[in-house]
Design a protein around this motif. Sequence first.
Motif, PDB file in Angstrom:
ATOM      1  N   VAL A  72       0.840  -1.203   0.000  1.00 45.48           N
ATOM      2  CA  VAL A  72       0.000   0.000   0.000  1.00 45.48           C
ATOM      3  C   VAL A  72       0.874   1.253   0.000  1.00 45.48           C
ATOM      4  N   THR A  73       1.925   1.229   0.812  1.00 43.42           N
ATOM      5  CA  THR A  73       2.848   2.365   0.845  1.00 43.42           C
ATOM      6  C   THR A  73       3.517   2.554  -0.507  1.00 43.42           C
ATOM      7  N   VAL A 129       2.336   1.786  -3.439  1.00 43.03           N
ATOM      8  CA  VAL A 129       1.359   2.353  -4.374  1.00 43.03           C
ATOM      9  C   VAL A 129       1.195   3.858  -4.146  1.00 43.03           C
ATOM     10  N   LEU A 130       1.074   4.270  -2.879  1.00 44.12           N
ATOM     11  CA  LEU A 130       0.903   5.689  -2.566  1.00 44.12           C
ATOM     12  C   LEU A 130       2.118   6.508  -2.999  1.00 44.12           C
ATOM     13  N   LYS A 142      -2.329   8.012   6.435  1.00 42.04           N
ATOM     14  CA  LYS A 142      -1.734   6.674   6.304  1.00 42.04           C
ATOM     15  C   LYS A 142      -0.455   6.559   7.135  1.00 42.04           C
TER      16      LYS A 142
END
Length: 437
Positions: A20-21, A23-24, A228
């Motif tokens: 997820v990190t 992707v961000l 996040k």
Amino acid sequence: MTTPTTFQEKVPLVERKYFVTFVLITSLFALWGFANDITNPLVAAFQTIMELSAAKASLVQFAFYGGYATMAIPAALFIRRYSFKSSILLGLTLYAVGAFLFIPAAEQQSFAFFCVSLYILTFGLAFLETTANPFILALGSKQNATRRLNLAQAFNPLGSLCGMAVASQVVLPNLLSDRRDDAGNIIFPTLSEADKAAIRIHDLAVIRDPYVCIGLVVVVILVVIALKKMPISSKGEQVANNGATLHRLWHNKVYREGVVAQVFYVAAQIMTWTFIIQYADNLGIDKATAQQYNIIAMTLFLCSRFVSTLLMKYVNSRVLLALFGCGAALCTVGTIAFVGMAGLYCLIGISAFMSLMFPTIYGIALEDVNREDSTLGAAFLVMAIVGGALMPPLQGMVIDLGSVGGHPAVNVSYALPLLCFLVIIAYAVHARALQKH
């Protein structure tokens, strides 16, 4: 000893806990790609709207890439003092502020104000690039870090394509200053001052609006990242002594030469893309149509980035960099030598070979840099983007000559990118020789 190929098959390129990190952070690459490539056509647009020389209009690039030179080192020191996440949030804030400053710049009809707005916007980009590149390298195994960075960087041209699409579909076709007569000549210089003033108000508003929109998008992403939790922090680096770090970086030959190579690469990239419109204009092609060729070049760049990332699994990154450098140099020779569409096609072809250069030079340069030195090391590599500020005005001065020895000056001006590609080839060959030892 385990071969690189076998190792990379066992260790995932991006571990699940970092996905997820990853992707961000990768989305940030698209954000600054958009800013880069909606800005490139502004050189030609401002040249007409504000009635500037090519050299003076290229100060747009001087302001844009000068922001990187100004803020890269402060960004690195900020990261070492605080964290990756804090640096990203500050970068996004500066990005949004610079974008929103286009509103008063358009109202004032000031070329200098637009340049200042871009300068502040790129303060934000300097923070984002100084942070995102080493952050991506840290999100997993060091052995496949260069491939991981190439994958993340592959999304940069997606943002660039969006920027180019907005420029070609929204900005350039709606510029009244680019209207032409039946002979293909721009009408704007022949109009009265009152008519020019009315057109200038309209056209500067057309340029302003996309920046305001991207500023709003940046604010949304800022909020998402603020909420996040990031799995990796750079806080452990703040104990490092800056003087000792600089000493180690300076005595790392591959890193030191990598910074120089990066200066020349960014200069080549910006010169290649910025003046495609002027190159096409010399062939009687209007700005909106010329921007379509820019989009084709960026599409080649994007496709080649994914291909080169795959090839890097099997071919040494230094060897691949040298081969792609030779391909770019050959296309540049064609751009200089051929007058007509053949030269334009060669100019477009350069992008296919530039695709892997920035992340590969970056990864090679930082390969043997200690973790505690990585953010400051990354800052100098980002600061190397100043090459995009220094050389385009020089190329603009050559273009303003009109012709050189009877050859179109815009063709001759591509001798500067050719020089840059020769420097990159030399770096790749030398880095490979050092690796063998």
